[in-house]
Design a protein around this motif. Structure first.
Motif, PDB file in Angstrom:
ATOM      1  N   VAL A  80       0.860  -1.186   0.000  1.00 37.58           N
ATOM      2  CA  VAL A  80       0.000   0.000   0.000  1.00 37.58           C
ATOM      3  C   VAL A  80       0.893   1.233   0.000  1.00 37.58           C
ATOM      4  CG1 VAL A  80      -1.832   1.257   1.179  1.00 37.58           C
ATOM      5  CG2 VAL A  80      -1.756  -1.245   1.315  1.00 37.58           C
ATOM      6  N   LEU A  81       0.690   2.120  -0.959  1.00 39.90           N
ATOM      7  CA  LEU A  81       1.455   3.365  -1.049  1.00 39.90           C
ATOM      8  C   LEU A  81       0.532   4.529  -0.699  1.00 39.90           C
ATOM      9  CD1 LEU A  81       4.011   4.946  -1.846  1.00 39.90           C
ATOM     10  CD2 LEU A  81       3.223   4.875  -4.205  1.00 39.90           C
ATOM     11  N   ILE A  82       0.915   5.309   0.315  1.00 38.33           N
ATOM     12  CA  ILE A  82       0.070   6.375   0.837  1.00 38.33           C
ATOM     13  C   ILE A  82       0.747   7.722   0.601  1.00 38.33           C
ATOM     14  CG2 ILE A  82      -1.125   7.236   2.873  1.00 38.33           C
ATOM     15  CD1 ILE A  82      -0.717   4.371   4.069  1.00 38.33           C
ATOM     16  N   GLU A  83       0.083   8.597  -0.124  1.00 38.80           N
ATOM     17  CA  GLU A  83       0.617   9.921  -0.452  1.00 38.80           C
ATOM     18  C   GLU A  83      -0.339  10.997   0.057  1.00 38.80           C
ATOM     19  OE1 GLU A  83       2.120  13.360  -1.540  1.00 38.80           O
ATOM     20  OE2 GLU A  83       3.264  11.499  -1.608  1.00 38.80           O
ATOM     21  N   ALA A  84       0.194  11.963   0.810  1.00 39.67           N
ATOM     22  CA  ALA A  84      -0.651  12.986   1.436  1.00 39.67           C
ATOM     23  C   ALA A  84      -1.209  13.985   0.433  1.00 39.67           C
ATOM     24  CB  ALA A  84       0.136  13.712   2.520  1.00 39.67           C
ATOM     25  N   SER A  85      -0.486  14.259  -0.662  1.00 45.77           N
ATOM     26  CA  SER A  85      -0.950  15.257  -1.630  1.00 45.77           C
ATOM     27  C   SER A  85      -1.850  14.606  -2.685  1.00 45.77           C
ATOM     28  CB  SER A  85       0.238  15.945  -2.293  1.00 45.77           C
ATOM     29  OG  SER A  85       0.867  15.077  -3.213  1.00 45.77           O
ATOM     30  N   HIS A  86      -2.256  15.413  -3.659  1.00 41.15           N
ATOM     31  CA  HIS A  86      -3.175  14.928  -4.696  1.00 41.15           C
ATOM     32  C   HIS A  86      -2.450  14.292  -5.878  1.00 41.15           C
ATOM     33  CE1 HIS A  86      -1.852  18.826  -6.196  1.00 41.15           C
ATOM     34  NE2 HIS A  86      -2.198  18.437  -7.398  1.00 41.15           N
TER      35      HIS A  86
ATOM     36  N   THR B 155       1.028  -2.127 -10.755  1.00 43.37           N
ATOM     37  CA  THR B 155      -0.263  -2.775 -10.970  1.00 43.37           C
ATOM     38  C   THR B 155      -0.727  -3.591  -9.774  1.00 43.37           C
ATOM     39  OG1 THR B 155       0.895  -4.624 -12.026  1.00 43.37           O
ATOM     40  CG2 THR B 155       0.058  -2.870 -13.470  1.00 43.37           C
ATOM     41  N   GLU B 156       0.208  -4.027  -8.939  1.00 48.34           N
ATOM     42  CA  GLU B 156      -0.141  -4.844  -7.781  1.00 48.34           C
ATOM     43  C   GLU B 156      -0.089  -4.038  -6.483  1.00 48.34           C
ATOM     44  OE1 GLU B 156      -1.144  -7.957  -8.287  1.00 48.34           O
ATOM     45  OE2 GLU B 156      -0.785  -7.659 -10.428  1.00 48.34           O
ATOM     46  N   VAL B 157       0.034  -2.719  -6.602  1.00 49.20           N
ATOM     47  CA  VAL B 157       0.152  -1.854  -5.429  1.00 49.20           C
ATOM     48  C   VAL B 157      -1.132  -1.047  -5.262  1.00 49.20           C
ATOM     49  CG1 VAL B 157       1.434   0.061  -4.381  1.00 49.20           C
ATOM     50  CG2 VAL B 157       2.650  -1.693  -5.685  1.00 49.20           C
ATOM     51  N   LYS B 158      -1.619  -0.978  -4.039  1.00 47.22           N
ATOM     52  CA  LYS B 158      -2.773  -0.142  -3.753  1.00 47.22           C
ATOM     53  C   LYS B 158      -2.294   1.302  -3.556  1.00 47.22           C
ATOM     54  CE  LYS B 158      -5.711  -3.696  -1.688  1.00 47.22           C
ATOM     55  NZ  LYS B 158      -6.529  -4.089  -0.497  1.00 47.22           N
ATOM     56  N   LEU B 159      -2.742   2.193  -4.426  1.00 46.14           N
ATOM     57  CA  LEU B 159      -2.299   3.581  -4.398  1.00 46.14           C
ATOM     58  C   LEU B 159      -3.353   4.453  -3.719  1.00 46.14           C
ATOM     59  CD1 LEU B 159      -0.955   3.812  -8.057  1.00 46.14           C
ATOM     60  CD2 LEU B 159       0.363   3.387  -5.980  1.00 46.14           C
ATOM     61  N   LYS B 160      -2.919   5.201  -2.717  1.00 49.06           N
ATOM     62  CA  LYS B 160      -3.835   6.083  -1.993  1.00 49.06           C
ATOM     63  C   LYS B 160      -3.279   7.500  -2.026  1.00 49.06           C
ATOM     64  CE  LYS B 160      -5.630   2.625   1.238  1.00 49.06           C
ATOM     65  NZ  LYS B 160      -7.058   2.835   0.875  1.00 49.06           N
TER      66      LYS B 160
ATOM     67  N   VAL C  89      -4.324  11.249   1.306  1.00 43.40           N
ATOM     68  CA  VAL C  89      -4.514  10.612   2.612  1.00 43.40           C
ATOM     69  C   VAL C  89      -3.195  10.718   3.369  1.00 43.40           C
ATOM     70  CG1 VAL C  89      -5.085   8.503   3.853  1.00 43.40           C
ATOM     71  CG2 VAL C  89      -6.204   8.991   1.672  1.00 43.40           C
ATOM     72  N   ARG C  90      -3.269  11.131   4.609  1.00 46.71           N
ATOM     73  CA  ARG C  90      -2.048  11.345   5.389  1.00 46.71           C
ATOM     74  C   ARG C  90      -2.003  10.419   6.594  1.00 46.71           C
ATOM     75  NH1 ARG C  90      -1.116  14.924   9.525  1.00 46.71           N
ATOM     76  NH2 ARG C  90      -3.142  15.932   9.119  1.00 46.71           N
ATOM     77  N   VAL C  91      -0.836   9.823   6.810  1.00 48.14           N
ATOM     78  CA  VAL C  91      -0.622   9.015   8.009  1.00 48.14           C
ATOM     79  C   VAL C  91      -0.305   9.971   9.161  1.00 48.14           C
ATOM     80  CG1 VAL C  91       0.799   7.229   9.095  1.00 48.14           C
ATOM     81  CG2 VAL C  91       0.250   7.074   6.659  1.00 48.14           C
ATOM     82  N   THR C  92      -1.000   9.804  10.276  1.00 48.46           N
ATOM     83  CA  THR C  92      -0.820  10.695  11.425  1.00 48.46           C
ATOM     84  C   THR C  92      -0.048  10.058  12.568  1.00 48.46           C
ATOM     85  OG1 THR C  92      -2.973  10.039  12.334  1.00 48.46           O
ATOM     86  CG2 THR C  92      -2.926  11.969  10.865  1.00 48.46           C
ATOM     87  N   ASN C  93      -0.014   8.715  12.599  1.00 47.99           N
ATOM     88  CA  ASN C  93       0.640   8.051  13.721  1.00 47.99           C
ATOM     89  C   ASN C  93       0.960   6.597  13.364  1.00 47.99           C
ATOM     90  OD1 ASN C  93      -0.058   6.329  16.546  1.00 47.99           O
ATOM     91  ND2 ASN C  93       1.386   8.007  16.730  1.00 47.99           N
ATOM     92  N   ILE C  94       2.060   6.112  13.921  1.00 45.70           N
ATOM     93  CA  ILE C  94       2.418   4.693  13.808  1.00 45.70           C
ATOM     94  C   ILE C  94       2.638   4.154  15.213  1.00 45.70           C
ATOM     95  CG2 ILE C  94       4.074   3.003  12.926  1.00 45.70           C
ATOM     96  CD1 ILE C  94       4.837   4.981  10.761  1.00 45.70           C
ATOM     97  N   GLN C  95       2.019   3.023  15.502  1.00 45.58           N
ATOM     98  CA  GLN C  95       2.229   2.400  16.805  1.00 45.58           C
ATOM     99  C   GLN C  95       2.146   0.882  16.662  1.00 45.58           C
ATOM    100  OE1 GLN C  95      -0.962   4.338  18.913  1.00 45.58           O
ATOM    101  NE2 GLN C  95      -2.322   2.580  18.699  1.00 45.58           N
ATOM    102  N   LYS C  96       2.673   0.193  17.666  1.00 50.97           N
ATOM    103  CA  LYS C  96       2.638  -1.263  17.637  1.00 50.97           C
ATOM    104  C   LYS C  96       1.240  -1.756  17.971  1.00 50.97           C
ATOM    105  CE  LYS C  96       7.492  -1.669  18.987  1.00 50.97           C
ATOM    106  NZ  LYS C  96       8.447  -2.121  20.028  1.00 50.97           N
ATOM    107  N   CYS C  97       0.860  -2.848  17.330  1.00 53.46           N
ATOM    108  CA  CYS C  97      -0.449  -3.469  17.577  1.00 53.46           C
ATOM    109  C   CYS C  97      -0.254  -4.977  17.490  1.00 53.46           C
ATOM    110  CB  CYS C  97      -1.476  -2.979  16.561  1.00 53.46           C
ATOM    111  SG  CYS C  97      -3.133  -3.629  16.815  1.00 53.46           S
TER     112      CYS C  97
END
Length: 476
Positions: free
Chosen positions: A41-47, A245-250, A253-261
């Motif tokens: 999954v690739l997450i990009e904050a801008s448009h 082609t096999e990557v989910k592009l977003k 959308v901005r990631v605000t936090n990373i934590q263990k789960c």
């Protein structure tokens, strides 16, 4: 919340610039090759994807808002282009004629200058860029042993000690500052010219060390040749996105936090959703990376990496507005000038197809350490300042037909003394707390496109190995 199935692993990549896109591509290729069930999954904050790389094509002009070329010392980008099937669109610049503005006069850069250091003495000694006393001072470099480079030090002080202040001010500083956009007396020798520590052991001086490096097998004969793509640098970005082609592009959308789960990582997003992942590659600025963790001490060492603010200004003219005495392709500006621009490139002289026939496209740069306030001027204010400087240096007259101003606020990382050690400690600290998270990008181990690509490839390989080592990785 997006969860992950028992028979798959997920990698999240934060940041869709050249580093993040390349990491996604190589992860995808490795997963296919090994037939491993990995979701990316690739997450990009801008448009948009591409980060600072952005090409605009309009009215017959091809304008690069960010970087406009790269040198490919080890063929890193050429290899990627071949994989993406765009190697035929890779183009070299036309014959380059670089100049330096000293006391508001333009002087040609002597043949054989590499990274602002002369390697061929005859062109250097016959150049008018440095006075005879400055040239004589530079030859002392052959008579004094360099000594061991046991710790990091100021690049400016090292060059000044070896070659003298005039060579530093008129040649090394303007050429290297055009790349790193920093105070040369604060720049790290180990980070900017890392190969010198190796070649200094077998060379009698700085000039000989640079010559030895450029002749080594690791340095291609055309390494200082600039490259781009037909259609601009965004051609590379578009090719990468097309192949994911096999990557989910977003986007947006901005990631605000990373934590263990449990045994995974939980990424919180600004749209109130979240993603679980087994591994994460953070391809953002270090300030954004720091903001993603509650444990502030993990990346605390990165506080020592300053960020500079710059702007690029692209201006289009009719060729009749340009004085014909200047025939160069580029010039950089030394600090002993009463000028605001730091560099300029005549894009149409350097790259085929960047301007219509009879037109001239100039890309100027403003903003340097200690003079960032100029970037805060209005677009019209910046245009006025740049036009005044271009008139004084190359005789431009009249108003431009087109102007595009692009600001990069707090966006240019400075590789100051101790940079590599700060990065090393930060990555070690991050690995201890989060073994399946990697940091990549122009903040860390090289600001150029090839070095960002190299970091992406290495991080993809490391993450793939980490995933293979995780328990209960079911291969379909």
């Amino acid at each position: 919340m997006i969860d992950v199935t028992n028979d798959k692993r997920r990698v999240a990549i934060i940041g869709g610039g050249i580093s993040g896109l390349t990491a996604a591509y190589y992860l995808q290729e490795q997963a296919k090759s090994a037939q491993l069930p990995i979701e990316i999954v690739l997450i990009e904050a801008s448009h948009r994807f591409g980060g600072k790389i952005q090409t605009i094509v309009e009215d017959g002009y091809q304008i690069e808002k960010g970087p406009d070329s790269f040198t490919d010392h080890k063929g890193t980008v050429a290899t990627l282009a071949k994989k993406l099937k765009v190697e035929k669109q890779l183009v070299r610049s036309k014959e380059e004629r670089k100049f330096v503005a000293v006391n508001e006069e333009l002087h040609a850069v002597p043949k054989g200058v590499q990274f602002g250091i002369p390697t061929e003495m005859t062109p250097f000694l016959t150049s008018d860029l440095v006075s005879w006393s400055g040239k004589a001072r530079a030859t002392f470099d052959f008579l004094r042993p360099q000594g061991k480079m046991t710790e990091d030090q100021s690049l400016g002080q090292w060059v000044r000690q070896r070659l003298g202040g005039e060579v530093l001010e008129n040649l090394t500083e303007p050429l290297l500052s055009g790349i790193y956009n920093g105070d040369i007396d604060e720049l790290s020798l180990q980070a900017v010219l890392p190969f010198l520590s190796t070649h200094s052991k077998t060379s009698s001086g700085l000039i000989q060390s640079m010559k030895s490096y450029t002749r080594s097998s690791s340095y291609l004969t055309d390494a200082e040749q600039n490259f781009s793509f037909i259609g601009g640098l965004e051609t590379l970005v578009d090719a990468l996105v097309h192949e994911l082609t096999e990557v989910k592009l977003k986007k947006s959308v901005r990631v605000t936090n990373i934590q263990k789960c449990d045994h995974q990582l939980l990424l919180s997003l600004n749209n109130q959703s979240s993603i679980k992942a087994d591994a994460v590659i953070i391809a953002t600025s270090h300030t954004i990376a720091q903001s993603l963790f509650h444990e502030k001490q993990i990346l605390q060492q990165l506080d020592g990496i300053p960020l500079n603010t710059v702007a690029t200004v692209s201006l289009a003219f009719d060729e009749t507005q340009i004085a014909h005495h200047f025939t160069g392709t580029d010039f950089v500006v030394s600090r002993n000038n009463d000028l605001s621009i730091t560099a300029a490139t005549f894009m149409n002289r350097k790259w085929q197809g960047t301007a219509p026939d009879g037109k001239v496209l100039i890309k100027a740069y403003i903003g340097r350490v200690g003079d960032e306030a100029i970037v805060e001027l209005s677009d019209k204010g910046i245009e006025k300042v740049v036009l005044q400087d271009l008139h004084r240096l190359v005789g431009i007259t009249g108003a431009p037909e087109k102007v595009i101003v692009t600001r990069y606020k707090n966006a240019m990382p400075q590789y100051t003394i101790g940079h590599l050690e700060r990065v090393r400690k930060s990555k070690e600290s991050l690995y201890e707390a989060y073994p399946t998270i990697r940091l990549i990008g122009n903040t860390y181990e090289g600001i150029s496109i090839p070095k960002c690509v190299r970091q992406a490839i290495e991080s993809a390989e490391q993450i793939m190995q980490e995933l293979k080592d995780l328990p209960s990785f079911v291969i379909e």
